[in-house]
Structure formats: C-alpha cells, structure tokens
Design an enzyme around this catalytic site. Structure first.
Site, PDB file in Angstrom:
ATOM      1  N   GLY A  39       0.838  -1.195   0.000  1.00 52.38           N
ATOM      2  CA  GLY A  39       0.000   0.000   0.000  1.00 52.38           C
ATOM      3  C   GLY A  39       0.872   1.244   0.000  1.00 52.38           C
ATOM      4  N   GLY A  40       0.309   2.320   0.514  1.00 52.45           N
ATOM      5  CA  GLY A  40       1.039   3.589   0.547  1.00 52.45           C
ATOM      6  C   GLY A  40       2.321   3.497   1.335  1.00 52.45           C
ATOM      7  N   GLY A  81      26.060  11.011 -29.314  1.00 52.17           N
ATOM      8  CA  GLY A  81      25.578  11.733 -28.135  1.00 52.17           C
ATOM      9  C   GLY A  81      26.029  11.067 -26.846  1.00 52.17           C
ATOM     10  N   ALA A  82      26.173   9.741 -26.902  1.00 52.04           N
ATOM     11  CA  ALA A  82      26.579   9.017 -25.697  1.00 52.04           C
ATOM     12  C   ALA A  82      27.982   9.450 -25.252  1.00 52.04           C
ATOM     13  CB  ALA A  82      26.526   7.519 -25.940  1.00 52.04           C
TER      14      ALA A  82
HETATM   15  C1  HXC Z   1      -3.401  -3.943  12.451  1.00 57.96           C
HETATM   16  C2  HXC Z   1      -2.423  -5.860  11.708  1.00 57.96           C
HETATM   17  C3  HXC Z   1      -2.245  -5.287  10.447  1.00 57.96           C
HETATM   18  C4  HXC Z   1      -2.679  -3.966  10.237  1.00 57.96           C
HETATM   19  C5  HXC Z   1      -1.438  -7.261  10.383  1.00 57.96           C
HETATM   20  N1  HXC Z   1      -1.915  -7.084  11.620  1.00 57.96           N
HETATM   21  N2  HXC Z   1      -1.631  -6.172   9.647  1.00 57.96           N
HETATM   22  N3  HXC Z   1      -3.007  -5.178  12.689  1.00 57.96           N
HETATM   23  N4  HXC Z   1      -3.255  -3.333  11.282  1.00 57.96           N
HETATM   24  N5  HXC Z   1      -2.530  -3.349   9.073  1.00 57.96           N
HETATM   25  C6  HXC Z   1      -1.873  -8.038  12.723  1.00 57.96           C
HETATM   26  C7  HXC Z   1      -2.793  -9.214  12.530  1.00 57.96           C
HETATM   27  O1  HXC Z   1      -4.063  -8.896  13.033  1.00 57.96           O
HETATM   28  C8  HXC Z   1      -2.112 -10.269  13.359  1.00 57.96           C
HETATM   29  O2  HXC Z   1      -2.409 -10.040  14.714  1.00 57.96           O
HETATM   30  C9  HXC Z   1      -0.660  -9.949  13.176  1.00 57.96           C
HETATM   31  O3  HXC Z   1      -0.586  -8.601  12.747  1.00 57.96           O
HETATM   32  C10 HXC Z   1       0.001 -10.807  12.129  1.00 57.96           C
HETATM   33  O4  HXC Z   1      -0.826 -10.795  10.984  1.00 57.96           O
HETATM   34  P1  HXC Z   1      -1.189 -12.144  10.207  1.00 57.96           P
HETATM   35  O5  HXC Z   1      -2.235 -11.780   9.231  1.00 57.96           O
HETATM   36  O6  HXC Z   1      -1.458 -13.238  11.178  1.00 57.96           O
HETATM   37  O7  HXC Z   1       0.204 -12.454   9.518  1.00 57.96           O
HETATM   38  P2  HXC Z   1       0.473 -12.979   8.065  1.00 57.96           P
HETATM   39  O8  HXC Z   1      -0.374 -14.164   7.772  1.00 57.96           O
HETATM   40  O9  HXC Z   1       1.941 -13.119   7.970  1.00 57.96           O
HETATM   41  O10 HXC Z   1       0.011 -11.824   7.077  1.00 57.96           O
HETATM   42  C11 HXC Z   1       0.673 -10.579   7.083  1.00 57.96           C
HETATM   43  C12 HXC Z   1      -0.087  -9.565   6.214  1.00 57.96           C
HETATM   44  C13 HXC Z   1      -1.565  -9.544   6.663  1.00 57.96           C
HETATM   45  C14 HXC Z   1      -0.005  -9.993   4.762  1.00 57.96           C
HETATM   46  C15 HXC Z   1       0.595  -8.228   6.392  1.00 57.96           C
HETATM   47  O11 HXC Z   1      -1.621  -9.374   8.081  1.00 57.96           O
HETATM   48  C16 HXC Z   1      -2.325  -8.446   6.039  1.00 57.96           C
HETATM   49  O12 HXC Z   1      -2.759  -8.554   4.871  1.00 57.96           O
HETATM   50  N6  HXC Z   1      -2.546  -7.386   6.802  1.00 57.96           N
HETATM   51  C17 HXC Z   1      -3.345  -6.268   6.355  1.00 57.96           C
HETATM   52  C18 HXC Z   1      -2.542  -5.473   5.363  1.00 57.96           C
HETATM   53  C19 HXC Z   1      -3.273  -4.247   4.978  1.00 57.96           C
HETATM   54  O13 HXC Z   1      -4.267  -4.263   4.226  1.00 57.96           O
HETATM   55  N7  HXC Z   1      -2.805  -3.086   5.490  1.00 57.96           N
HETATM   56  C20 HXC Z   1      -3.347  -1.844   5.194  1.00 57.96           C
HETATM   57  C21 HXC Z   1      -2.684  -1.489   3.865  1.00 57.96           C
HETATM   58  S1  HXC Z   1      -3.139   0.084   3.346  1.00 57.96           S
HETATM   59  P3  HXC Z   1      -2.362 -11.207  15.801  1.00 57.96           P
HETATM   60  O14 HXC Z   1      -2.891 -10.577  17.028  1.00 57.96           O
HETATM   61  O15 HXC Z   1      -3.209 -12.305  15.255  1.00 57.96           O
HETATM   62  O16 HXC Z   1      -0.934 -11.593  15.930  1.00 57.96           O
HETATM   63  C22 HXC Z   1      -1.904   0.978   3.922  1.00 57.96           C
HETATM   64  C23 HXC Z   1      -2.099   2.364   3.566  1.00 57.96           C
HETATM   65  C24 HXC Z   1      -0.932   3.180   3.895  1.00 57.96           C
HETATM   66  O17 HXC Z   1      -1.001   0.572   4.522  1.00 57.96           O
HETATM   67  C25 HXC Z   1      -1.230   4.515   3.325  1.00 57.96           C
HETATM   68  C26 HXC Z   1      -0.104   5.436   3.470  1.00 57.96           C
HETATM   69  C27 HXC Z   1      -0.390   6.698   2.721  1.00 57.96           C
END
Ligand code: HXC
Length: 510
Positions: free
Chosen positions: A169-170, A404-405
């Site tokens: 993501g971002g 040119g290079a």
């Molecule tokens: C809160 C999160 C989290 C998040 C993971 N966790 N991502 N908690 N916010 N974004 C937590 C899970 O709940 C879990 O908690 C622990 O971290 C590990 O995650 P798992 O899913 O069990 O691990 P894994 O299977 O390895 O998968 C990792 C992952 C997945 C691929 C990162 O967790 C995931 O898809 N997370 C969401 C990603 C996402 O959509 N993020 C937002 C992106 S948008 P527990 O308690 O069970 O250990 C973004 C915008 C930024 O980032 C913008 C900036 C401008």
C-alpha cells in the site's frame, strides 16, 4: 529504591518481549529475525541507545485500549556502524504485525528529526502490515508525516531502507523516497496493491512474490538496489555500504586505511581490449583492478546490466563508479541504464562523492520500444545529472565513445575534470562502417569501395588523437597505469570548488 530499579528492569523486560514468545517463534519459523535481533546485527555490539521504549498507542476503538504493548510495534534509537553514528528504526512484526499507528509514526519521526539535526544517516528496517487498521486516518496521517521527513532529509543525510517482510500500500512510498532499498529474498515483498486487488481490477493472477518479491524489484522494476539471501546477510551488507558513505551532506566521505599501492601497475589491462572492436570484454575486470584491494560495492547489479554503478575506494577515499558494460547490449545507453546511472550520479553529487566514469559506449539503443518509451527524456536524465554534478569527475574512455553518448558519459564538455583515453579509444560520431555507408551512399553497391572508405574513416577517427588535439581528452594514457592516473587525478581534486548558479531547484526531466 531497589524496588524502583527492579520495576524499571521489569518494564524493560516487557518491552523487549514485543508481541510475546509465540509470535517471536512464528517470526523465527519464517526465517526472519525479530526487530531487536536485527538491530543487534546492524549496529556495533553494545552501541544501541533506544528511544521511546515505553511508548504505547492511544487508540480506544475495537477494544485496543485493552492491548497497549510497550514500544507500539517499532524499536527506534541510534548506535554506531564501525564507530560512525546512525539512527535506526526497526518495525516489530510481532506487535500488531508491525503496523503503523499514530504513535509508531511519531517514534520514527523523532529519530528522523534527530538524524537531520545531528547529521547522521537513517536506516529503516521495514517489516509491517501497513497502516494500523484500527486507527484509520490517524495512521494515514502518520505515514504522511514520515513521507514529509523523507523528502526533507533527502540529500541531507543518507537514507537506507531494508525491506524484511511485507511492505504494501502507501507504505511503500517511504522506502521509495530513500536513497537505497535492499530486500531479503523470499521473505519480503513490496507492492502498492496486492495480488487480490490486482485480480479484481485487472483479472491478472499473480503471487505476492511475482508481483513484488526481491527478484521482481531488483531485475524488472529497479525499485530495489539489491537483494540478499537472509536477514543476516542483508544487515552485514548494509554495514558495508554505510562504510562508504559520508554521515551527511556537509561531511566528506570517510577515509579508510588502505593496503594497496596507489601507483600499482597492472600489465594485464594492456590486453583487456580485444583485437576486434565488436568483441565484448568484462568492464568489471577493469573496475576491480583499479579499486583499492579489488573491493567494489555494486548498486543495482541485476538491473540494466549494460551499465555498472557502485562504490570503490581509491587511496582509502570513496569514489562512485559508473561504467558501460560491453558484455550486455554492447554497453549502449538505453532508458533503463540512463535512469539507473542518473540516480546514482545524483546520489554521489548530493553527498560529495567523486565520480569515476569508464566509457565504452556505441551510442543509444535504437528502436521503437526505446523511442516510444521516452529514451529522449530518460537519456537526458543522465546528461543532466552529469552536467549538474560539481564533485570531482574523472573519465577514462577505454574503447568506443560514439555520438551523443560520448557527450553524456562525463565528457570534458560536461565539466569533466580529467578526461583520459586509452590508445584503443575511438571517439567519433558513430562506428566507421555506419559512417561510410551514410557519407558514401552512392557506393553502397560496391563492397570494395565501402571497405576502402571504412578503412580511411577508421584511420582518421577510430582513435583518441583527434579529440586529444582539441583538448577534449586531457591525456592518452597507458591502460596499465590507469589506477595510478586516476588516483593522482582525484588526489589533485580534493580541494575542488565549483558552484552552480543559485536556483530554488533545477527541473531535471523526470
Ligand atoms: C493492524 C495488523 C495489520 C494492520 C497485520 N496485523 N496487519 N493489525 N493493522 N494493518 C496483525 C494481525 O491482526 C495479526 O495479529 C498480526 O498482525 C500478524 O498478521 P497475520 O495476518 O497473522 O500475519 P500474516 O499471515 O503473515 O500476514 C501478514 C499480512 C496480513 C499480509 C501483512 O496481516 C495483512 O494482509 N494485513 C493487512 C494489510 C493491509 O491491508 N494493510 C493496510 C494497507 S493500506 P495477531 O494478534 O493475530 O498476531 C496501507 C495504507 C498506507 O497501509 C497509506 C499510506 C499513505
């Protein structure tokens, strides 16, 4: 008093536990180290000073107030790499997946502000699920605060990102604005939108590894500057890179003790250039033979291999190297190689790192793919980068410098300080055969005549002396004395002062 001290120790112990043993085991089970283990490997032993160990998030939604671990998913502080100060943040995947909350972002911002104020690099170890979902817009604001600091720190202190887990993501845009990105093979990935969204929007089926793994970003996209086998190797290589870099833009790069004679002669270089001008040879051989102790730190080794970029030392001083590689696409310039080298040249110029350029370039790659892709604009990036650079610039033309290079590759005309050529250099508008086929179009049917014209053109232009007559080449040098010549050249330029006219900033063709 003793109780209070014990209390502090207990609290520290809790902070060090991160997300608990089960999650630490899971992290290890994936072949990844924890945030603190990584910091230990990155920094000199015992040098880490932590900030904000007891910071906890302030979120009260989704029951988050029940779970407020110390540190909030990122370990921050400063320490040393071979005795030189760096600031570091290391995201802790065991705490809410290393996701970025408002307070997590504030911790990162604090060390970035200190790094800029105190003039030391920032190294970010990224392992995060992105924005803390429970915090919503507060988390997005936190990202933007980090982005703004990345921009302000750019060109002030070196910024290095190591991607050691998810980065999606971002969130990718913070590393994207740092100077170097390294990835760990098989355990890290970066993408703006993940495989599921890609499938929904474009119907493409792709794995996370294919979409944004280390191989993709070091070979295809060039987002990453290097990839390493595991966390340990990645961190060791970052230490090696830091040794080449100045701490900030007001300092010179570090000078290391060296154990290699600056005047070392290498007779094997006299036969590096093959008899036939179209036969390739490995430019890396020249780089390694010129560098102190044959040590070269290559940047973007897997991308646009027709140009080589990286750091070496000469008499212990860091030098940035840009070199055409005749082994790949005959060493021609194209979109990718121009972009790769331009960014490298600009990094060197930001941080006062002198630039050594080795030239063997038959020109720009022809074709519709290149023209439609904007080779004019991208080639101009490299031209612009060399022309604006005020650091010492030493250039050695080993063989072809066509068209040119020739101008682009740190020529005299772009304020090259020392422009050397080997006797094998051919400095001309183009290769002899192509040239005669244009000038003597009427004789095209007569192979004998064309061959005769080609020989005449070669005799006239396939050498460095026409350019040397005009002073475009300062000296024609023996290949075996290249190290001695370039060492002396850079030594003479240590007090170089050159300033560009005042401007707010330039408008490099992006
Ligand atoms: C809160 C999160 C989290 C998040 C993971 N966790 N991502 N908690 N916010 N974004 C937590 C899970 O709940 C879990 O908690 C622990 O971290 C590990 O995650 P798992 O899913 O069990 O691990 P894994 O299977 O390895 O998968 C990792 C992952 C997945 C691929 C990162 O967790 C995931 O898809 N997370 C969401 C990603 C996402 O959509 N993020 C937002 C992106 S948008 P527990 O308690 O069970 O250990 C973004 C915008 C930024 O980032 C913008 C900036 C401008």
């Amino acid at each position: 008093m003793k109780d209070i001290l014990t209390e502090l120790e207990n609290r520290r112990e809790r902070a060090r536990e991160g997300g608990g043993q089960r999650r630490i085991d899971a992290q290890h089970g994936r072949g990844k180290l924890t945030a603190r283990e990584r910091i230990e490997l990155l920094l000199d032993e015992g040098s880490f000073e932590e900030f904000d160990m007891f910071v906890a998030h302030r979120c009260t939604d989704f029951g988050m107030e029940q779970d407020r671990p110390y540190g909030d998913g990122v370990v921050t502080g400063w320490g040393t790499v071979n005795g030189r100060m760096v600031y570091v943040f290391s995201q802790d995947f065991t705490v809410f997946g290393g996701s970025l909350s408002e307070t997590h972002a504030q911790k990162i911002c604090k060390i970035m502000d200190m790094a800029v104020q105190n003039g030391a690099p920032v190294i970010g170890l990224n392992d995060s699920g992105g924005a803390r979902i429970q915090e919503g817009v507060a988390s997005l604001a936190g990202y933007a605060d980090v982005f703004q600091r990345n921009i302000m720190a750019s060109g002030v202190v070196p910024q290095i990102s190591v991607i050691m887990g998810p980065c999606a993501g971002g969130a990718v845009y913070s590393p994207a604005m740092t100077d170097f990105i390294f990835m760990v093979k098989d355990t890290s990935y970066m993408f703006v939108t993940g495989p599921d969204v890609v499938k929904t929007v474009t119907n493409e089926v792709v794995t996370a590894e294919e979409l944004g793994g280390a191989s993709t970003h070091t070979k295809k996209s060039s987002v990453a500057d290097g990839a390493f086998e595991n966390d340990v190797e990645a961190l060791a290589e970052v230490r090696r890179l830091v040794d080449f870099l100045p701490l900030n833009n007001r300092e010179k790069p570090p000078v290391r003790p060296f154990f290699d004679e600056p005047g070392r002669i290498d007779n094997s270089l006299d036969t590096l250039i093959p008899e036939n001008a179209n036969t390739p040879y490995d430019m890396k051989e020249l780089i390694l033979k010129v560098a102190d102790e044959g040590d070269f730190y290559e940047i973007q080794q897997e991308h646009a291999k027709n140009i080589i970029t990286g750091f070496m030392r000469l008499e212990g001083q860091t030098v940035g190297v840009v070199a055409n590689q005749p082994m790949v696409l005959a060493g021609c310039l194209d979109i990718d190689s121009s972009k790769k080298a331009a960014r490298f040249v600009r990094f060197c110029d930001c941080f006062e790192i002198p630039i050594l350029t080795f030239v063997d370039v038959p020109g720009f790659l022809p074709g519709t793919t290149q023209e439609y892709g904007g080779v004019i604009k991208h080639g101009a990036k490299l031209l612009f980068a060399y022309g604006e650079a005020t650091v010492p610039k030493v250039t050695v033309i080993t063989r072809k410098a066509y068209g040119g290079a020739y101008d682009v590759m740190a020529s005299k005309h772009l304020r090259g300080d020392f422009n050397y050529a080997w006797p094998t250099a051919e400095i001309a508008v183009m290769g002899a055969k192509g040239a005669t086929e244009i000038i003597y179009r009427a004789d095209l049917g007569d192979a004998e005549k064309i061959a005769q014209h080609t020989r005449v053109y070669e005799d006239r232009f396939a050498n460095p002396f026409v350019a040397a007559e005009r002073g475009f080449i300062d000296e024609v040098i023996m290949p075996h004395s290249t190290r001695r010549r370039v060492c002396r050249a850079f030594a003479s330029l240590r007090n170089k002062k050159l300033e560009n006219p005042w401007k707010k900033h330039n408008n490099i063709p992006l």
